[in-house]
Design an enzyme around this catalytic site. Structure first.
Site, PDB file in Angstrom:
ATOM      1  N   ALA A   1       0.704  -1.307  -0.119  1.00 15.77           N
ATOM      2  CA  ALA A   1      -0.046   0.227   0.066  1.00 15.77           C
ATOM      3  C   ALA A   1       0.808   1.248   0.043  1.00 15.77           C
ATOM      4  O   ALA A   1       0.675   2.204  -0.587  1.00 15.77           O
ATOM      5  CB  ALA A   1      -1.057  -0.064   1.267  1.00 15.77           C
TER       6      ALA A   1
ATOM      7  N   ALA B   1       1.109  11.672  -9.895  1.00 13.26           N
ATOM      8  CA  ALA B   1       0.412  13.038  -9.814  1.00 13.26           C
ATOM      9  C   ALA B   1       1.360  14.423  -9.862  1.00 13.26           C
ATOM     10  O   ALA B   1       1.093  15.256 -10.548  1.00 13.26           O
ATOM     11  CB  ALA B   1      -0.564  13.059  -8.485  1.00 13.26           C
TER      12      ALA B   1
ATOM     13  N   ALA C   1      -0.635  21.709 -10.386  1.00 16.64           N
ATOM     14  CA  ALA C   1      -1.413  22.066  -8.924  1.00 16.64           C
ATOM     15  C   ALA C   1      -0.755  21.273  -8.146  1.00 16.64           C
ATOM     16  O   ALA C   1      -0.396  21.803  -6.848  1.00 16.64           O
ATOM     17  CB  ALA C   1      -2.908  21.890  -8.947  1.00 16.64           C
TER      18      ALA C   1
ATOM     19  N   VAL D   1       2.147  29.597  17.748  1.00 14.31           N
ATOM     20  CA  VAL D   1       2.558  29.923  18.965  1.00 14.31           C
ATOM     21  C   VAL D   1       2.804  28.892  19.895  1.00 14.31           C
ATOM     22  O   VAL D   1       3.417  28.980  21.094  1.00 14.31           O
ATOM     23  CB  VAL D   1       1.759  30.993  19.720  1.00 14.31           C
ATOM     24  CG1 VAL D   1       1.929  32.161  18.683  1.00 14.31           C
ATOM     25  CG2 VAL D   1       0.343  30.883  19.703  1.00 14.31           C
TER      26      VAL D   1
ATOM     27  N   GLU E   1      -6.655  17.828  -3.410  1.00 18.16           N
ATOM     28  CA  GLU E   1      -5.987  17.969  -4.747  1.00 18.16           C
ATOM     29  C   GLU E   1      -5.899  16.806  -5.273  1.00 18.16           C
ATOM     30  O   GLU E   1      -6.432  16.413  -6.595  1.00 18.16           O
ATOM     31  CB  GLU E   1      -5.142  18.920  -4.893  1.00 18.16           C
ATOM     32  CG  GLU E   1      -4.544  19.318  -6.127  1.00 18.16           C
ATOM     33  CD  GLU E   1      -5.502  20.044  -7.232  1.00 18.16           C
ATOM     34  OE1 GLU E   1      -5.900  19.662  -7.967  1.00 18.16           O
ATOM     35  OE2 GLU E   1      -5.913  21.228  -6.605  1.00 18.16           O
TER      36      GLU E   1
ATOM     37  N   GLU F   1     -15.324  13.427 -25.232  1.00 14.75           N
ATOM     38  CA  GLU F   1     -16.499  14.392 -25.570  1.00 14.75           C
ATOM     39  C   GLU F   1     -16.848  15.231 -24.486  1.00 14.75           C
ATOM     40  O   GLU F   1     -16.675  14.599 -23.150  1.00 14.75           O
ATOM     41  CB  GLU F   1     -17.481  13.477 -26.137  1.00 14.75           C
ATOM     42  CG  GLU F   1     -17.028  12.849 -27.396  1.00 14.75           C
ATOM     43  CD  GLU F   1     -18.259  11.942 -27.960  1.00 14.75           C
ATOM     44  OE1 GLU F   1     -19.323  12.370 -27.595  1.00 14.75           O
ATOM     45  OE2 GLU F   1     -17.885  11.223 -28.782  1.00 14.75           O
TER      46      GLU F   1
ATOM     47  N   SER G   1     -13.166  20.593  -8.014  1.00 13.41           N
ATOM     48  CA  SER G   1     -12.531  21.888  -8.181  1.00 13.41           C
ATOM     49  C   SER G   1     -13.056  22.762  -6.857  1.00 13.41           C
ATOM     50  O   SER G   1     -12.292  23.072  -6.281  1.00 13.41           O
ATOM     51  CB  SER G   1     -12.863  22.511  -9.359  1.00 13.41           C
ATOM     52  OG  SER G   1     -11.999  24.002  -9.327  1.00 13.41           O
TER      53      SER G   1
ATOM     54  N   TRP H   1      -4.196  29.678   8.599  1.00 13.47           N
ATOM     55  CA  TRP H   1      -3.002  30.589   8.657  1.00 13.47           C
ATOM     56  C   TRP H   1      -3.059  32.010   9.123  1.00 13.47           C
ATOM     57  O   TRP H   1      -2.266  32.522   9.744  1.00 13.47           O
ATOM     58  CB  TRP H   1      -2.228  30.472   7.085  1.00 13.47           C
ATOM     59  CG  TRP H   1      -1.550  29.252   7.087  1.00 13.47           C
ATOM     60  CD1 TRP H   1      -1.827  28.013   6.737  1.00 13.47           C
ATOM     61  CD2 TRP H   1       0.071  28.995   7.268  1.00 13.47           C
ATOM     62  NE1 TRP H   1      -0.991  26.949   6.782  1.00 13.47           N
ATOM     63  CE2 TRP H   1       0.261  27.623   7.135  1.00 13.47           C
ATOM     64  CE3 TRP H   1       0.798  29.757   7.854  1.00 13.47           C
ATOM     65  CZ2 TRP H   1       1.274  26.992   7.375  1.00 13.47           C
ATOM     66  CZ3 TRP H   1       2.138  29.171   7.920  1.00 13.47           C
ATOM     67  CH2 TRP H   1       2.361  27.912   7.708  1.00 13.47           C
TER      68      TRP H   1
END
Length: 117
Positions: free
Chosen positions: A7, A18, A24, A44, A63, A79, A92, A106
């Site tokens: 795996a 990928a 991306a 912190v 992604e 097509e 997306s 962030w």
């Protein structure tokens, strides 16, 4: 143990494919590499640092799933298909939501680091 090893090999091959085929994915891998030291500067607490790295990894994960959907969709037909287009758009959108969540984490961490909260 052999199953786990296989795996791991399959996962590594998938990530390499990928990264080779999708801009991306390469960009998000770079973001993850940058996020690791940046999280140590901005976070912190140790937990906050892990969160910052984890949300960037989450974006990469979404992604990768989106890329898998797109590659599978392209194998089904070359097509234009309205339903496949909608499926790709949903993938997306999932990436967009993941990016928004990561950005919020962030931003919060930056505000926290500056002592504003």
């Amino acid at each position: 143990m052999l199953r786990f090893w296989r795996a791991t090999i399959n996962s590594w091959r998938g990530l390499k494919f990928a990264a080779r085929s999708e801009q991306a994915i390469r960009e998000e891998l770079v973001a993850l590499v940058i996020a690791i030291p940046a999280a140590w500067l901005i976070g912190v607490t140790p937990a906050r640092r892990v969160e910052l790295i984890a949300v960037v990894a989450m974006v990469l994960m979404v992604e990768l799933l989106n890329t898998a959907i797109e590659k599978l969709s392209d194998r089904l037909t070359t097509e234009h298909d309205l339903q496949i287009g909608r499926v790709k758009d949903m993938g997306s959108a999932a990436v967009g939501v993941a990016l928004a969540i990561a950005g919020a984490f962030w931003l919060f961490a930056l505000v926290e680091r500056m002592g504003l909260i």
